[in-house]
Design a protein around this motif. Structure first.
Motif, PDB file in Angstrom:
ATOM      1  N   LEU A 182       0.839  -1.208   0.000  1.00 44.67           N
ATOM      2  CA  LEU A 182       0.000   0.000   0.000  1.00 44.67           C
ATOM      3  C   LEU A 182       0.872   1.256   0.000  1.00 44.67           C
ATOM      4  CD1 LEU A 182      -2.781  -0.890   2.637  1.00 44.67           C
ATOM      5  CD2 LEU A 182      -3.100  -0.695   0.168  1.00 44.67           C
ATOM      6  N   VAL A 183       1.806   1.316   0.920  1.00 44.96           N
ATOM      7  CA  VAL A 183       2.631   2.528   1.055  1.00 44.96           C
ATOM      8  C   VAL A 183       3.437   2.762  -0.222  1.00 44.96           C
ATOM      9  CG1 VAL A 183       4.521   3.611   2.330  1.00 44.96           C
ATOM     10  CG2 VAL A 183       2.771   2.313   3.566  1.00 44.96           C
ATOM     11  N   ALA A 184       4.018   1.707  -0.769  1.00 47.62           N
ATOM     12  CA  ALA A 184       4.861   1.861  -1.961  1.00 47.62           C
ATOM     13  C   ALA A 184       4.068   2.396  -3.142  1.00 47.62           C
ATOM     14  CB  ALA A 184       5.502   0.520  -2.324  1.00 47.62           C
ATOM     15  N   ASP A 235      -1.989  14.501   3.789  1.00 45.91           N
ATOM     16  CA  ASP A 235      -1.821  13.140   3.266  1.00 45.91           C
ATOM     17  C   ASP A 235      -1.487  13.318   1.793  1.00 45.91           C
ATOM     18  OD1 ASP A 235      -2.894  12.378   5.710  1.00 45.91           O
ATOM     19  OD2 ASP A 235      -4.333  10.958   4.850  1.00 45.91           O
ATOM     20  N   ALA A 236      -0.313  12.919   1.387  1.00 45.93           N
ATOM     21  CA  ALA A 236       0.115  13.252   0.024  1.00 45.93           C
ATOM     22  C   ALA A 236       1.036  12.196  -0.551  1.00 45.93           C
ATOM     23  CB  ALA A 236       0.832  14.606   0.032  1.00 45.93           C
ATOM     24  N   VAL A 237       1.065  12.163  -1.882  1.00 50.04           N
ATOM     25  CA  VAL A 237       1.996  11.284  -2.590  1.00 50.04           C
ATOM     26  C   VAL A 237       2.731  12.126  -3.626  1.00 50.04           C
ATOM     27  CG1 VAL A 237       0.088  10.482  -4.091  1.00 50.04           C
ATOM     28  CG2 VAL A 237       2.219   9.212  -4.036  1.00 50.04           C
ATOM     29  N   TRP A 238       4.043  11.981  -3.617  1.00 43.08           N
ATOM     30  CA  TRP A 238       4.879  12.710  -4.577  1.00 43.08           C
ATOM     31  C   TRP A 238       5.290  11.739  -5.675  1.00 43.08           C
ATOM     32  CZ3 TRP A 238      10.702  13.977  -3.728  1.00 43.08           C
ATOM     33  CH2 TRP A 238      11.154  14.845  -4.731  1.00 43.08           C
ATOM     34  N   ILE A 239       4.804  12.037  -6.892  1.00 43.92           N
ATOM     35  CA  ILE A 239       5.131  11.221  -8.071  1.00 43.92           C
ATOM     36  C   ILE A 239       6.281  11.929  -8.788  1.00 43.92           C
ATOM     37  CG2 ILE A 239       4.225  10.188 -10.211  1.00 43.92           C
ATOM     38  CD1 ILE A 239       2.535   9.291  -7.919  1.00 43.92           C
ATOM     39  N   ALA A 240       7.446  11.324  -8.762  1.00 45.60           N
ATOM     40  CA  ALA A 240       8.635  11.976  -9.334  1.00 45.60           C
ATOM     41  C   ALA A 240       9.448  10.954 -10.124  1.00 45.60           C
ATOM     42  CB  ALA A 240       9.475  12.607  -8.229  1.00 45.60           C
ATOM     43  N   GLU A 251       3.409  13.255   8.365  1.00 44.11           N
ATOM     44  CA  GLU A 251       4.483  12.318   8.713  1.00 44.11           C
ATOM     45  C   GLU A 251       4.928  11.591   7.463  1.00 44.11           C
ATOM     46  OE1 GLU A 251       3.997   8.704  11.427  1.00 44.11           O
ATOM     47  OE2 GLU A 251       2.844  10.275  12.426  1.00 44.11           O
ATOM     48  N   ARG A 252       6.211  11.617   7.143  1.00 45.25           N
ATOM     49  CA  ARG A 252       6.681  10.900   5.969  1.00 45.25           C
ATOM     50  C   ARG A 252       6.813   9.417   6.319  1.00 45.25           C
ATOM     51  NH1 ARG A 252      10.906  13.386   1.665  1.00 45.25           N
ATOM     52  NH2 ARG A 252      10.568  11.839   0.042  1.00 45.25           N
ATOM     53  N   LEU A 253       6.164   8.551   5.544  1.00 45.40           N
ATOM     54  CA  LEU A 253       6.174   7.118   5.880  1.00 45.40           C
ATOM     55  C   LEU A 253       7.440   6.475   5.326  1.00 45.40           C
ATOM     56  CD1 LEU A 253       2.472   6.048   5.235  1.00 45.40           C
ATOM     57  CD2 LEU A 253       3.447   7.180   7.212  1.00 45.40           C
TER      58      LEU A 253
END
Ligand code: GUN
Ligand code: ZN
Length: 424
Positions: A118-120, A376-381, A422-424
Motif C-alpha cells: 500500500l505505502v509503496a 496526506d500526500a503522494v509525490w510522483i517523481a 508524517e513521511r512514511l
C-alpha cells in the motif's frame, strides 16, 4: 511548520457535478503539526513565511494520498492469477491462501508485505478486507498502526460455502468482532469495518450478527461484495428467495447505510441503484479485478445518473496490484469500451475517483490538499528520461500532465508518501 514547494494537483470539487482540476504550477503548502494551514503561490507564501523550513518537492507532481476503498490483506501473495471467473478463482487461488493466515507467523509476514505494498503505491487510506482469523486481523491492525496508515478493516465472516477452516458461527462472529472493534475502532488512525464476505457465504443468522455488531459498536463501517459476477448473482438469488435482489440481502438486515461500501456492483439493476442512492451507500469500483476475472464492464454512467457514490478499489489480489493510478487508467479503458453506454473520464475524474471520492466514501476528512486538511500526500517523481518524465516535461496543459501520470505512473515513480504530515 514546514513550507512544502511542489507542483500540486487535486480535485476538491466533484468533477461529476462540475468540479475541475485544481493546479498549482509552483505551489506552497504550509503544514503545521500535520495540517495544511496555508496554500498559495510558493513565492508569495515564502514572502509571508520567510523563516520556515522548506521541503522542496519540485520535479514531478504532488497529489493527495490515494484512497483504496477495496483491497484484501490476505491476498497479496496471489496477485496475478489471471483468466478465471470469480467463483473458480476463489476456490483455486484465493481461499487456499486465506486458510494459511491461521498460522500467526504467516499472517505477520503477509501483513508486512501487504502494508508495504500500500505505502509503496502511495495509498494513504484504505478500506481493507481482513482475514477470517481474528488473530490475523489483530496483526494487520498492529502493522498499520506501526506504519501510520489510515485503515478501516475487520474480521471477515462466513458460515457456509467456503473451506471449513474459514467458517464461523453467528455467536463467534459477533464475539470476535466486538473484541477487535473494542481494541481498534477509533484507535489512532484505525477503525473497524463489519465484513461478511458476501451473501453467498453468509447465512441470515450471521448477517444478523453483523447488524448487531454495527449497532453495538457505534460509528463502525460496513463492507462486503455485491453483483460482481453473473453466476454469483444467480446463486445468491437462489439462496435468498425472499430478497428483492442482491443489495436487498444486506438491506433486509439494516446493513446498507451511508457508512457502507459495497464492492463491484457490475450487474446492478435499476432498483438496486435506487436503493443504494436512497441509503447514500457507496460503491467501490475495481476495474483491474473486473477485467482480470472477466466480471464485466462497470455501469458507471448508471451509478452517476442514479446518484450513487462511487470510488475506486484495487481489489488485490483479484486486482493486479496496489497502484491506484493503474485502477484509474483501467477505469477509463472500461468506460471507453462501453461505447455510448460509457462515461468519458477526464484526468480530473480519475484523480477524484482515486482520492477525494474514496475519502468521502470512507467519511474521512482527507482526499484533497486544501487548507484545513491533514497533509496526506503522494509525490510522483519519475527518474530523468523515464517516459513519464518526458511526458511531464512536454505536456500541453495541467490536464495533459495528469493524464500522463495515470497513463505512465507506477509505484516505481512514488518518491514520497505522507500521512498527517508524517513521511512514511
Ligand atoms: N467475493 C467474495 N470474496 C471475494 C474476493 O476475495 N474477491 C473478489 N473479487 N470477490 C469476492
Ligand atoms: Zn474483493
Amino acid at each position: 511548520m514546514t513550507l512544502v514547494r511542489a507542483r500540486v494537483m487535486d480535485t476538491p470539487e466533484d468533477p461529476f457535478t462540475g468540479g475541475t482540476l485544481r493546479h498549482g504550477e509552483d505551489a506552497g503548502l504550509l503544514v503545521t503539526e500535520g495540517v495544511i494551514t496555508a496554500r498559495g503561490a510558493y513565492g508569495s507564501l515564502r514572502a509571508t513565511f520567510p523563516d520556515e523550513e522548506v521541503l522542496d518537492l519540485r520535479g514531478g507532481v504532488l497529489l493527495p494520498g490515494f484512497v483504496d476503498t477495496h483491497v484484501h490483506y490476505p491476498q497479496v501473495r496471489v496477485i496475478g492469477s489471471l483468466g478465471l471467473p470469480l467463483l473458480e478463482w476463489l476456490e483455486r487461488c484465493a481461499l487456499p491462501e486465506e486458510c494459511r493466515l491461521a498460522e500467526p507467523s504467516y499472517a505477520e509476514a503477509v501483513a508486512r508485505e501487504f502494508v508495504g505494498g500500500l505505502v509503496a503505491a502511495g495509498t494513504t487510506s484504505a478500506l481493507v478486507f481482513g482475514s477470517h482469523f481474528a488473530p490475523a486481523v489483530d496483526t494487520l491492525f498492529a502493522e498499520v498502526s506501526r506504519v501510520g496508515l489510515r485503515v478501516t478493516s475487520g474480521l471477515v465472516v462466513s458460515d457456509r460455502a467456503l473451506p471449513e477452516p474459514l467458517l464461523t458461527t453467528p455467536d463467534r462472529a459477533y464475539e470476535e468482532a466486538r473484541a477487535l472493534a473494542a481494541r481498534w475502532h477509533g484507535e489512532g488512525r484505525t477503525r473497524y469495518a463489519v465484513t461478511p464476505r458476501f451473501s453467498y457465504s453468509t447465512s441470515e443468522a450471521t448477517l444478523d450478527a453483523c447488524a448487531a455488531v454495527l449497532k453495538d459498536e457505534p460509528g463502525t463501517w460496513f463492507t462486503s461484495h455485491v453483483n460482481e459476477n453473473p453466476a454469483e448473482v444467480a446463486a445468491v438469488n437462489a439462496l435468498f428467495a425472499d430478497a428483492l435482489h442482491y443489495v436487498g440481502t444486506y438491506d433486509a438486515h439494516g446493513l446498507v447505510t451511508e457508512r457502507s461500501v459495497l464492492a463491484h456492483n457490475v450487474h446492478a439493476t435499476d432498483d438496486e441503484l435506487v436503493l443504494l442512492a436512497g441509503r447514500d451507500a457507496a460503491v467501490a469500483h475495481c476495474p483491474s479485478s473486473n477485467s482480470a476475472l472477466g466480471s464485466g464492464l462497470f455501469p458507471l454512467r448508471r451509478h452517476v445518473e442514479h446518484g450513487v457514490r462511487v470510488a475506486l478499489g484495487s481489489d488485490v489480489g483479484a486486482g493486479t496490484g496496489f497502484s491506484m493510478l493503474k485502477e484509474g487508467l483501467q477505469a477509463s479503458f472500461m468506460q471507453a469500451l462501453l461505447g455510448p453506454d460509457g462515461l468519458l473520464l477526464t484526468p480530473a475524474h480519475l484523480l477524484f475517483l482515486a482520492t477525494r471520492a474514496g475519502a468521502l466514501a470512507l467519511g474521512l476528512e482527507v482526499g484533497d490538499l486544501g487548507v484545513g486538511r491533514e497533509f496526506d500526500a503522494v509525490w510522483i517523481a519519475p527518474g530523468p528520461g523515464n517516459p513519464l518524465d518526458v511526458g511531464l516535461r512536454h505536456a500541453a496543459s495541467p490536464e495533459d500532465a495528469l493524464a500522463k501520470v495515470f497513463a505512465l505512473g507506477t509505484p516505481a515513480d512514488v518518491a514520497g508518501v505522507w500521512v498527517a504530515g508524517e513521511r512514511l
